[in-house]
Design a protein around this motif. Sequence first.
Motif, PDB file in Angstrom:
ATOM      1  N   UNK A   1       0.873  -1.361  -0.002  1.00 13.94           N
ATOM      2  CA  UNK A   1       0.113   0.049   0.024  1.00 13.94           C
ATOM      3  C   UNK A   1       1.037   1.230   0.033  1.00 13.94           C
ATOM      4  N   UNK A   2       0.828   2.002  -1.064  1.00 14.07           N
ATOM      5  CA  UNK A   2       1.838   3.054  -1.240  1.00 14.07           C
ATOM      6  C   UNK A   2       0.888   4.438  -0.824  1.00 14.07           C
ATOM      7  N   UNK A   3       1.513   5.349  -0.228  1.00 16.89           N
ATOM      8  CA  UNK A   3       0.958   6.615   0.151  1.00 16.89           C
ATOM      9  C   UNK A   3       1.830   7.639  -0.698  1.00 16.89           C
ATOM     10  N   UNK A   4       1.204   7.957  -1.503  1.00 19.03           N
ATOM     11  CA  UNK A   4       1.852   8.767  -2.540  1.00 19.03           C
ATOM     12  C   UNK A   4       2.524  10.059  -2.149  1.00 19.03           C
ATOM     13  N   UNK A   5       1.520  10.953  -1.293  1.00 19.34           N
ATOM     14  CA  UNK A   5       1.796  12.245  -0.927  1.00 19.34           C
ATOM     15  C   UNK A   5       3.023  12.163   0.167  1.00 19.34           C
ATOM     16  N   UNK A   6       2.907  11.268   0.992  1.00 22.98           N
ATOM     17  CA  UNK A   6       4.231  11.106   2.022  1.00 22.98           C
ATOM     18  C   UNK A   6       5.386  10.175   1.748  1.00 22.98           C
ATOM     19  N   UNK A   7       5.405   9.471   0.383  1.00 25.96           N
ATOM     20  CA  UNK A   7       6.135   8.599  -0.169  1.00 25.96           C
ATOM     21  C   UNK A   7       6.486   7.323   0.919  1.00 25.96           C
ATOM     22  N   UNK A   8       5.543   6.906   1.489  1.00 27.59           N
ATOM     23  CA  UNK A   8       5.575   5.915   2.321  1.00 27.59           C
ATOM     24  C   UNK A   8       4.844   4.823   1.966  1.00 27.59           C
ATOM     25  N   UNK A   9       5.265   3.820   2.609  1.00 28.25           N
ATOM     26  CA  UNK A   9       4.448   2.291   1.990  1.00 28.25           C
ATOM     27  C   UNK A   9       4.453   1.182   3.107  1.00 28.25           C
ATOM     28  N   UNK A  10       3.570   0.539   3.149  1.00 31.83           N
ATOM     29  CA  UNK A  10       3.351  -0.511   4.161  1.00 31.83           C
ATOM     30  C   UNK A  10       3.055  -1.806   3.196  1.00 31.83           C
ATOM     31  N   UNK A  11       3.489  -3.020   3.486  1.00 32.00           N
ATOM     32  CA  UNK A  11       3.671  -4.086   2.676  1.00 32.00           C
ATOM     33  C   UNK A  11       3.187  -5.366   3.362  1.00 32.00           C
ATOM     34  N   UNK A  12       2.443  -6.170   2.887  1.00 31.88           N
ATOM     35  CA  UNK A  12       2.004  -7.432   3.506  1.00 31.88           C
ATOM     36  C   UNK A  12       2.560  -8.535   2.715  1.00 31.88           C
ATOM     37  N   UNK A  13       3.355  -9.248   3.375  1.00 32.06           N
ATOM     38  CA  UNK A  13       3.965 -10.429   2.493  1.00 32.06           C
ATOM     39  C   UNK A  13       2.928 -11.262   2.082  1.00 32.06           C
TER      40      UNK A  13
END
Lengths: 450, 179
Positions: free
Chosen positions: A63-75
């Motif tokens: 899941x990429x949050x573009x405004x803050x350039x951060x992301x969380x990933x589920x393997x």
Amino acid sequence: MASSSPWLPSAALTDAGRPVFLPGEVERHLVPSVDLEAEENPSLLHPPLRARLLALTSHRLIWIHEPSSSARALPLYSIVHAFPPKKSLRSIFAASSPRIRLQISLSDASAAPRGGAAARSEVITVVMRGKADPDVFYGRLVEVLRSKAWEAALANEDAASGPGTGTTGLGFGGSERGGGIRMPVVGVSGILRKEQEMWESTDKSLNDAFQDLNALMSKAKEMVQLAEKMRLKLLSNSTAQANSNDEEMGSKQDMQDWLLSVGIVSPVTKESAGALYHQQLSRQLADFVKLPLERAGGMMSLVEVYCLFNRARGTELISPEDLLQACAIWEKFDVPVMLRKFDSGVKVIQNKSHSDDEVFARLKSLAQKPDALRKGISPSDAAFTLGIAPALAKEHLLTAESKGLLCRDVSPDGFRFYINLFNEIDSDNIYMLKSHGLFHTWASATAVSG
Amino acid sequence: MQKLGDFKLPYFFNYPPYFTLQPVRETREKQIQLWKELILDYCRSQKIFTIALEEDFPLFSNPVIERSLTHEAKEVFLNALVNEGRAEWMDKHHKKCLILWLRIQDWADYIINFVRENGFEDSVMTVEDLRSGIETRGTDLAGIDRGVLVRALKLLEQKGKVAIFKGTSADDEGVKFSV
């Protein structure tokens, strides 16, 4: 935030906001405006993720949050089951967004992929707020889950690091780039011998590859992986083998150069990105051009970039229009590169940090050499000095001219540029020659030539 | 320093970009300025009144550096003089240009000075005398363009300083000074 949900670690993004892929990981599908909720156990994910760009890869859901350039990933290995989107009467009307529920298995001890005993099961919900088709996404997800691409990577890791090595940051695999390559190899010749063996075994797969186009595509992926592996091996070895002889170093350098240009493992395609194609292509391109740009001195023509980019993509070629569109979107992102249009219409890609001043300074000093004072400089002279293509050099010369640094001389001999003396001359006394300054330098240089 | 006959050329005459019309505004303005000065200086020293664009004009080419002005460049530089009142196009197609290295008003003043210094007040001369007579030899009036001279005299007539009348011969006019 990451610490409160260890099952959903943060994921690394490139400067341009593309996910950093794990070895062997390939992007399969992109969906805009996706939420992630934990309806049954809200404490699992607090607060829920809202309006993210969801990237489905062969290994992860990101899941990429573009405004803050951060992301969380589920393997993906933690997904036990994916429920198909419900075909309820309600969902036929636009009022409700499609939801896909995922059953995931969490092991409390750590994020260890090979499962501890104390695994518990939770259900999370992917909510698609955009117009994307949930069935397509679900289809891809099931396909990816079934292929279990991550297991191959895990097997690699086992072979490389042996049992007992803990997993790290990325939450899955933890395969640092060095993952599969720590086997003892003695000297460059050792590597080359090993590569030889590898190529021989690959020879067979190459033959198979030409059976039909589909097979070629799947083999192409292996080829890219092979190249990537070789590159990593060479890289890791260069530190260990600092004292190998020059010739070996040279050939190693060559090989690295070849392999570097093969490098896009997961090219953005229309198939995987759909409506987000140009946007994602743009981000991938921004990441890709960084290195070639640096080598080219901060500026490259679109044609050069087009060739390099397509070569790196291998089989998934893009059209010139796609490239242009991808470049045009850069304005909207925070990327370190930009598209620049010269007054003549020539388009180039340059680093945002690239400054014309440095180029101007070099052109100015070039134009003041005795030879250039007498005969001027041609675009090819400038290209030679700046180490760039003549067409690009001409653009620089024209820009320097428009700034008043140079002026032109058009004659049967061609189009040349001279240092601008017009402002050095006193128009009240046009016969006067100052005893110093640029005009004087020029007059003495030309006087010598007779 | 290079010479054109007995005319000393400025150093920048050997600067090749001087002969290429510069496209950048500021540079071009400076270039035009330098050309205006040079054209006027040259015409003054050589007593040249007309420049024909289609004929060779020594100033517009430099054999030493093998450069010459294009037709467009010549027209641009002369036009700049025209805009300042230092030149006039003699035809609609800009093929010939009259160079006023002295403006008409300046010529009128010059004539008055000449008349006063030589004691021709209240005497009569013909226009042709003024251009080629012994009296004006060695002055700027010698060899002056007839059209320019007549216009200067007409200007003086308006101020009541000369009277112009038909002379004995059909194509010459008499001038009576009354300074």
